[in-house]
Design a protein around this motif. Structure first.
Motif, PDB file in Angstrom:
ATOM      1  N   SER A   6     -10.857 -34.590   7.681  1.00 19.68           N
ATOM      2  CA  SER A   6     -11.005 -33.132   7.786  1.00 19.68           C
ATOM      3  C   SER A   6     -10.810 -32.663   9.225  1.00 19.68           C
ATOM      4  CB  SER A   6     -12.381 -32.699   7.285  1.00 19.68           C
ATOM      5  OG  SER A   6     -12.485 -32.896   5.904  1.00 19.68           O
ATOM      6  N   ALA A   7     -11.345 -33.423  10.166  1.00 21.63           N
ATOM      7  CA  ALA A   7     -11.197 -33.064  11.574  1.00 21.63           C
ATOM      8  C   ALA A   7      -9.738 -33.129  12.017  1.00 21.63           C
ATOM      9  CB  ALA A   7     -12.055 -33.989  12.442  1.00 21.63           C
ATOM     10  N   VAL A   8      -9.028 -34.141  11.553  1.00 18.92           N
ATOM     11  CA  VAL A   8      -7.614 -34.263  11.903  1.00 18.92           C
ATOM     12  C   VAL A   8      -6.815 -33.116  11.283  1.00 18.92           C
ATOM     13  CG1 VAL A   8      -5.551 -35.703  11.669  1.00 18.92           C
ATOM     14  CG2 VAL A   8      -7.739 -36.748  12.269  1.00 18.92           C
ATOM     15  N   ALA A   9      -7.139 -32.745  10.057  1.00 22.71           N
ATOM     16  CA  ALA A   9      -6.463 -31.615   9.409  1.00 22.71           C
ATOM     17  C   ALA A   9      -6.671 -30.341  10.227  1.00 22.71           C
ATOM     18  CB  ALA A   9      -6.979 -31.424   7.989  1.00 22.71           C
ATOM     19  N   GLN A  10      -7.883 -30.139  10.697  1.00 25.41           N
ATOM     20  CA  GLN A  10      -8.166 -28.955  11.509  1.00 25.41           C
ATOM     21  C   GLN A  10      -7.390 -28.994  12.824  1.00 25.41           C
ATOM     22  OE1 GLN A  10      -9.580 -26.212  10.715  1.00 25.41           O
ATOM     23  NE2 GLN A  10      -9.352 -25.320  12.727  1.00 25.41           N
ATOM     24  N   ALA A  11      -7.290 -30.161  13.418  1.00 23.13           N
ATOM     25  CA  ALA A  11      -6.523 -30.287  14.662  1.00 23.13           C
ATOM     26  C   ALA A  11      -5.051 -29.949  14.435  1.00 23.13           C
ATOM     27  CB  ALA A  11      -6.658 -31.707  15.216  1.00 23.13           C
ATOM     28  N   TRP A  12      -4.491 -30.392  13.319  1.00 19.08           N
ATOM     29  CA  TRP A  12      -3.098 -30.045  12.996  1.00 19.08           C
ATOM     30  C   TRP A  12      -2.943 -28.536  12.829  1.00 19.08           C
ATOM     31  CZ3 TRP A  12       0.864 -32.642  14.195  1.00 19.08           C
ATOM     32  CH2 TRP A  12       0.891 -34.031  14.119  1.00 19.08           C
ATOM     33  N   ARG A  13      -3.949 -27.892  12.232  1.00 12.07           N
ATOM     34  CA  ARG A  13      -3.881 -26.430  12.069  1.00 12.07           C
ATOM     35  C   ARG A  13      -3.898 -25.717  13.423  1.00 12.07           C
ATOM     36  NH1 ARG A  13      -7.057 -27.677   7.900  1.00 12.07           N
ATOM     37  NH2 ARG A  13      -6.024 -27.456   5.917  1.00 12.07           N
ATOM     38  N   VAL A  14      -4.707 -26.214  14.335  1.00 11.75           N
ATOM     39  CA  VAL A  14      -4.758 -25.619  15.668  1.00 11.75           C
ATOM     40  C   VAL A  14      -3.400 -25.769  16.353  1.00 11.75           C
ATOM     41  CG1 VAL A  14      -5.772 -25.853  17.974  1.00 11.75           C
ATOM     42  CG2 VAL A  14      -7.237 -25.886  15.949  1.00 11.75           C
ATOM     43  N   CYS A  29       3.298 -29.247  11.231  1.00 13.56           N
ATOM     44  CA  CYS A  29       1.842 -29.262  11.425  1.00 13.56           C
ATOM     45  C   CYS A  29       1.127 -28.838  10.146  1.00 13.56           C
ATOM     46  CB  CYS A  29       1.451 -28.349  12.577  1.00 13.56           C
ATOM     47  SG  CYS A  29       1.925 -28.973  14.206  1.00 13.56           S
ATOM     48  N   ALA A  30       1.668 -27.828   9.477  1.00 12.79           N
ATOM     49  CA  ALA A  30       1.053 -27.364   8.227  1.00 12.79           C
ATOM     50  C   ALA A  30       1.115 -28.445   7.153  1.00 12.79           C
ATOM     51  CB  ALA A  30       1.750 -26.092   7.739  1.00 12.79           C
ATOM     52  N   VAL A  31       2.236 -29.129   7.067  1.00 12.67           N
ATOM     53  CA  VAL A  31       2.378 -30.211   6.093  1.00 12.67           C
ATOM     54  C   VAL A  31       1.398 -31.342   6.410  1.00 12.67           C
ATOM     55  CG1 VAL A  31       3.961 -31.992   5.243  1.00 12.67           C
ATOM     56  CG2 VAL A  31       4.755 -29.636   5.511  1.00 12.67           C
ATOM     57  N   ALA A  32       1.285 -31.692   7.681  1.00 13.69           N
ATOM     58  CA  ALA A  32       0.351 -32.746   8.077  1.00 13.69           C
ATOM     59  C   ALA A  32      -1.089 -32.347   7.762  1.00 13.69           C
ATOM     60  CB  ALA A  32       0.505 -33.049   9.564  1.00 13.69           C
ATOM     61  N   ALA A  33      -1.437 -31.092   8.019  1.00 13.11           N
ATOM     62  CA  ALA A  33      -2.796 -30.627   7.721  1.00 13.11           C
ATOM     63  C   ALA A  33      -3.090 -30.737   6.231  1.00 13.11           C
ATOM     64  CB  ALA A  33      -2.974 -29.187   8.200  1.00 13.11           C
ATOM     65  N   GLU A  34      -2.139 -30.356   5.405  1.00 10.78           N
ATOM     66  CA  GLU A  34      -2.343 -30.459   3.947  1.00 10.78           C
ATOM     67  C   GLU A  34      -2.534 -31.905   3.516  1.00 10.78           C
ATOM     68  OE1 GLU A  34      -2.817 -28.171   1.580  1.00 10.78           O
ATOM     69  OE2 GLU A  34      -2.896 -26.760   3.240  1.00 10.78           O
ATOM     70  N   GLU A  35      -1.772 -32.803   4.097  1.00 17.47           N
ATOM     71  CA  GLU A  35      -1.902 -34.223   3.756  1.00 17.47           C
ATOM     72  C   GLU A  35      -3.286 -34.750   4.134  1.00 17.47           C
ATOM     73  OE1 GLU A  35      -1.242 -37.978   2.355  1.00 17.47           O
ATOM     74  OE2 GLU A  35      -0.011 -36.192   2.015  1.00 17.47           O
TER      75      GLU A  35
END
Length: 52
Positions: A6-14, A29-35
């Motif tokens: 979850s933390a990594v997903a948030q970092a990708w969103r930032v 970044c959006a694709v990575a966050a979803e993954e």
């Protein structure tokens, strides 16, 4: 593990929120966050938790 994902997903969103980067990079970044969100949900389910 779920909290880490979850933390990594948030970092990708930032990172993806930076309008100075090219649109293809924001999309990546959006694709990575979803993954990473999906992986977090799987880990929460595996642990018997409610999920994200």
């Amino acid at each position: 593990m779920a909290l880490g994902y979850s933390a990594v997903a948030q970092a990708w969103r930032v990172l993806g929120g930076d309008l100075a980067v090219p649109v293809w990079a924001r999309h990546a970044c959006a694709v990575a966050a979803e993954e990473f969100d999906q992986r977090a949900r799987l880990e929460y389910a595996r642990a018997g938790g409610g999920g994200v």
